[in-house]
Design a protein around this motif. Structure first.
Motif, PDB file in Angstrom:
ATOM      1  N   LEU A 164      -2.927  27.085  -7.458  1.00 52.23           N
ATOM      2  CA  LEU A 164      -4.009  26.185  -7.046  1.00 52.23           C
ATOM      3  C   LEU A 164      -5.369  26.735  -7.480  1.00 52.23           C
ATOM      4  CD1 LEU A 164      -2.715  25.314  -3.473  1.00 52.23           C
ATOM      5  CD2 LEU A 164      -2.764  23.789  -5.454  1.00 52.23           C
ATOM      6  N   GLU A 165      -5.529  28.045  -7.388  1.00 50.14           N
ATOM      7  CA  GLU A 165      -6.789  28.670  -7.826  1.00 50.14           C
ATOM      8  C   GLU A 165      -6.978  28.479  -9.324  1.00 50.14           C
ATOM      9  OE1 GLU A 165      -9.137  32.987  -7.554  1.00 50.14           O
ATOM     10  OE2 GLU A 165      -7.010  32.852  -7.052  1.00 50.14           O
ATOM     11  N   ALA A 166      -5.883  28.574 -10.081  1.00 48.77           N
ATOM     12  CA  ALA A 166      -5.956  28.399 -11.534  1.00 48.77           C
ATOM     13  C   ALA A 166      -6.380  26.985 -11.910  1.00 48.77           C
ATOM     14  CB  ALA A 166      -4.608  28.717 -12.165  1.00 48.77           C
ATOM     15  N   LEU A 167      -6.132  26.037 -11.009  1.00 50.25           N
ATOM     16  CA  LEU A 167      -6.528  24.652 -11.266  1.00 50.25           C
ATOM     17  C   LEU A 167      -7.999  24.397 -10.959  1.00 50.25           C
ATOM     18  CD1 LEU A 167      -3.400  22.820  -9.837  1.00 50.25           C
ATOM     19  CD2 LEU A 167      -4.076  22.987 -12.234  1.00 50.25           C
ATOM     20  N   GLY A 168      -8.667  25.378 -10.341  1.00 51.38           N
ATOM     21  CA  GLY A 168     -10.105  25.252 -10.121  1.00 51.38           C
ATOM     22  C   GLY A 168     -10.544  25.078  -8.684  1.00 51.38           C
ATOM     23  N   TYR A 169      -9.619  25.165  -7.736  1.00 51.68           N
ATOM     24  CA  TYR A 169     -10.004  25.018  -6.329  1.00 51.68           C
ATOM     25  C   TYR A 169     -10.657  26.305  -5.829  1.00 51.68           C
ATOM     26  CZ  TYR A 169      -7.418  20.659  -6.281  1.00 51.68           C
ATOM     27  OH  TYR A 169      -6.995  19.379  -6.543  1.00 51.68           O
ATOM     28  N   SER A 170     -11.629  26.155  -4.923  1.00 46.59           N
ATOM     29  CA  SER A 170     -12.416  27.288  -4.448  1.00 46.59           C
ATOM     30  C   SER A 170     -11.663  28.100  -3.398  1.00 46.59           C
ATOM     31  CB  SER A 170     -13.733  26.789  -3.835  1.00 46.59           C
ATOM     32  OG  SER A 170     -13.471  26.064  -2.641  1.00 46.59           O
ATOM     33  N   LYS A 171     -12.141  29.330  -3.172  1.00 51.76           N
ATOM     34  CA  LYS A 171     -11.550  30.200  -2.159  1.00 51.76           C
ATOM     35  C   LYS A 171     -11.635  29.549  -0.784  1.00 51.76           C
ATOM     36  CE  LYS A 171     -10.494  33.923  -4.617  1.00 51.76           C
ATOM     37  NZ  LYS A 171      -9.106  34.444  -4.719  1.00 51.76           N
ATOM     38  N   ARG A 172     -12.738  28.880  -0.510  1.00 50.64           N
ATOM     39  CA  ARG A 172     -12.919  28.225   0.789  1.00 50.64           C
ATOM     40  C   ARG A 172     -11.859  27.146   0.996  1.00 50.64           C
ATOM     41  NH1 ARG A 172     -15.264  23.653   2.096  1.00 50.64           N
ATOM     42  NH2 ARG A 172     -16.185  23.409   0.033  1.00 50.64           N
ATOM     43  N   GLU A 173     -11.633  26.345  -0.041  1.00 47.31           N
ATOM     44  CA  GLU A 173     -10.620  25.301   0.046  1.00 47.31           C
ATOM     45  C   GLU A 173      -9.222  25.902   0.198  1.00 47.31           C
ATOM     46  OE1 GLU A 173     -12.290  21.628  -2.652  1.00 47.31           O
ATOM     47  OE2 GLU A 173     -11.825  23.506  -3.685  1.00 47.31           O
ATOM     48  N   LEU A 174      -8.978  26.990  -0.524  1.00 45.54           N
ATOM     49  CA  LEU A 174      -7.657  27.614  -0.480  1.00 45.54           C
ATOM     50  C   LEU A 174      -7.383  28.287   0.859  1.00 45.54           C
ATOM     51  CD1 LEU A 174      -7.429  29.135  -4.068  1.00 45.54           C
ATOM     52  CD2 LEU A 174      -6.452  27.016  -3.220  1.00 45.54           C
ATOM     53  N   ASN A 175      -8.421  28.805   1.494  1.00 44.44           N
ATOM     54  CA  ASN A 175      -8.236  29.416   2.813  1.00 44.44           C
ATOM     55  C   ASN A 175      -7.743  28.388   3.823  1.00 44.44           C
ATOM     56  OD1 ASN A 175      -8.981  31.984   2.036  1.00 44.44           O
ATOM     57  ND2 ASN A 175     -11.146  31.693   2.542  1.00 44.44           N
ATOM     58  N   LYS A 176      -8.294  27.187   3.763  1.00 48.11           N
ATOM     59  CA  LYS A 176      -7.867  26.110   4.661  1.00 48.11           C
ATOM     60  C   LYS A 176      -6.417  25.718   4.373  1.00 48.11           C
ATOM     61  CE  LYS A 176     -12.464  24.082   5.300  1.00 48.11           C
ATOM     62  NZ  LYS A 176     -13.301  22.870   5.110  1.00 48.11           N
TER      63      LYS A 176
END
Length: 202
Positions: A164-176
């Motif tokens: 998901l991070e490789a697709l461009g989503y932020s750390k904040r979004e990924l934490n949720k």
């Protein structure tokens, strides 16, 4: 140049897969969601490809079917859309879902993807509305019920978050997303990525 590549799927990474042909050449292929191919690891696959040449690199992009490839090629023709943004869209949407959004001028749907603002979403609609045709069958949902051997959910979720991070989503979004995924039973990386994308997009 390369319409498709046929060979043995030897490796999976968050951003790409490796396919080895009978000639012994291993092709690194960028994909929307590499874990869609998880069930085909160490098996023969056919991946529909598009080669994009830049000043600093030659990158090979691969897709489950020709419809997905065609949508990718249409998206990257839109001003403001690069390969990474196009991959992010296709990672969590089928080609038909994108077509429906374009046909219905659903800008809000398109702006849910990383790197797609209102202006770019509007440009997608303007450029592609008369060029996409919605097929009778949605061929995007091709792989289901995939499982992998693992000692627990943590490795699965970790790989999913990297994808998901490789697709461009932020750390904040990924934490949720991580908090939500931990509370849900997932049996494979592909399943975790799909659930994560559902939480991020919808």
């Amino acid at each position: 140049m390369y319409a498709y590549i046929k060979g043995t799927l030897t490796q999976l990474f968050p951003t790409h897969v490796v396919v080895e042909t009978t000639s012994g050449v291993g092709y690194e292929i960028q994909t929307p969601n590499s874990y869609r191919f998880q069930r085909y690891l160490d098996q023969e696959v056919t991946i529909y490809t598009s080669l994009i040449v830049r000043e600093d690199a030659q990158l090979l992009y691969g897709f489950m079917n020709e419809e997905e490839k065609e949508m990718f090629l249409n998206l990257i023709k839109v001003t403001g859309i690069g390969p990474k943004s196009a991959l992010a869209i296709l990672a969590s949407s089928t080609p038909n879902e994108v077509k429906y959004a374009i046909e219905n001028e659903n800008d809000s749907y398109l702006t849910k993807f990383p790197g797609i603002g209102k202006k770019t979403a509007r440009q997608i609609v303007l450029d592609l509305k008369d060029k996409v045709i919605i097929s009778e069958e949605d061929s995007g949902a091709l792989l289901k019920d995939q499982t992998v051997e693992t000692d627990g959910q943590s490795p699965i979720i970790k790989e999913a978050l990297l994808a998901l991070e490789a697709l461009g989503y932020s750390k904040r979004e990924l934490n949720k997303v991580e908090k939500a995924l931990v509370s849900e039973p997932v049996e494979s990386v592909d399943e975790a990525v799909k659930k994560g994308l559902q939480l991020l997009v919808h």
